[in-house]
Enzyme design. Sequence first.
Site: not given
Ligand code: GDP
Length: 425
Positions: A12, A40
């Site tokens: 995540d 994701h």
């Molecule tokens: P992944 O499995 O590694 O892709 O991670 P996820 O997508 O499950 O979790 C990352 C969360 O952080 C999601 O809700 C994204 O929309 C959010 N996100 C990603 N980059 C950023 C950022 O730079 N700032 C903020 N506020 N949220 C982010």
Amino acid sequence: MIRAIVGANWGDEGKGKLTDLLAEGSDLVVRFQGGANAGHTIINEHGKFALHLLPSGIFRPQVINVIGPGVALDPEAFFRELDEVLSRGIKHPSLVISDRAQVLMDFHILLDTLEEERLGRRKFGSTKSGIAPFYSDKFAKVGIQACQLLDRDLLYDRLQGSLVKKNVLMEHLYHHAPLSAEELTEKYYAFGQRLKPFLGDTTKILNDAHKAGKSILLEGQLGALRDPDHGIYPYTTSSSPLAGYAAVGAGLPPYAITEVLAVTKAYSSSVGAGYFPSQLHGDEAEELRKRGGDAGEYGAKTGRPRDVGWFDAVATRYGCLTQGATACAMTNLDVLSYLDEIPVCVAYQLDGNIITHFPATPDLARVTPVYETLPGWKTDVRGVTDEKALPEACRAYVRFIEEKIQTPITLLSTGPRREEIIRRG
Ligand code: GDP
């Protein structure tokens, strides 16, 4: 150019956003391990999507999306997800599934669920997507490859062989009705017919693309600390989320991967069971959880509240090391803007000694974090795209972490949207 995007921590980390962003310049985007057990989150001009099994290149019409042989292919989840994105106006993506990818069946999900119930307090925090029983079957050689769904007799034969032991467990351990090879054959033969147009020799496709100099993105799921060999065993997943495995799970020469981008958050988060030394509790945790991610730190797959804590430089340096990271992307930098000061875990205390390496699980269970506290920046940096526009304290925070994790941070994400990104020199 072949690049892997992988997680440096517990998962995540925001890999979805970066994969979506970097998919732009890619010809192929490949999933190489795991299944529909994580998510994701991608926010782009089409809306917000939680992808579980589909590669993140599906939003780009020019990208060929590949599901490699290392993936746990759940046909039900695959079609559910594909139908969902198509119903939201995404053009039918170019998508090839390895004919050698093995099939995650509904009984894997059932076994996963029954086993977590049986374990009770000792459970692993599984997402109950069938991943552990699936990979157990694969390595016990009773799994079923996607190509085997196309031959009804072969499928029946494989299922019958695999069900002998499972039905003993079903009846005598879980007190559940036995599984029927006949019913499963009908169900999965039908899935085979639907999958047929997608199946192909992805190893040839990828190697031809590599030889032709195409740009390939290998998309990892979860993070280094969930690796069954190098992670916090047994609180790991059942396939390797490491870039080293990407070559195997996709089907490419190991030396072909020239860039490994490890993704980490500006703080730490984890969902599921296991150890997390810099975890916060109480109000401090609630505040960070509420502000974190796009809409709070809740698992993309399960909606479970994620555990959150301060940045762990010990765990992340180890994560970057085991990933073989050539660069790092730090996400969620904007989330920390509310803090007066920000602790960073720089070492662990273990039995009265200070250690800076990431120990094996029994020792990890006993460490306490050692913090260095940095000044906060108290300025909203959401959406900043130029490093020079960041407050000095924020830049100092990034430099401090970069030095601690011994990996250059080349990308800073300042919000969940594609364009909220800083490219560092
Ligand atoms: P992944 O499995 O590694 O892709 O991670 P996820 O997508 O499950 O979790 C990352 C969360 O952080 C999601 O809700 C994204 O929309 C959010 N996100 C990603 N980059 C950023 C950022 O730079 N700032 C903020 N506020 N949220 C982010």
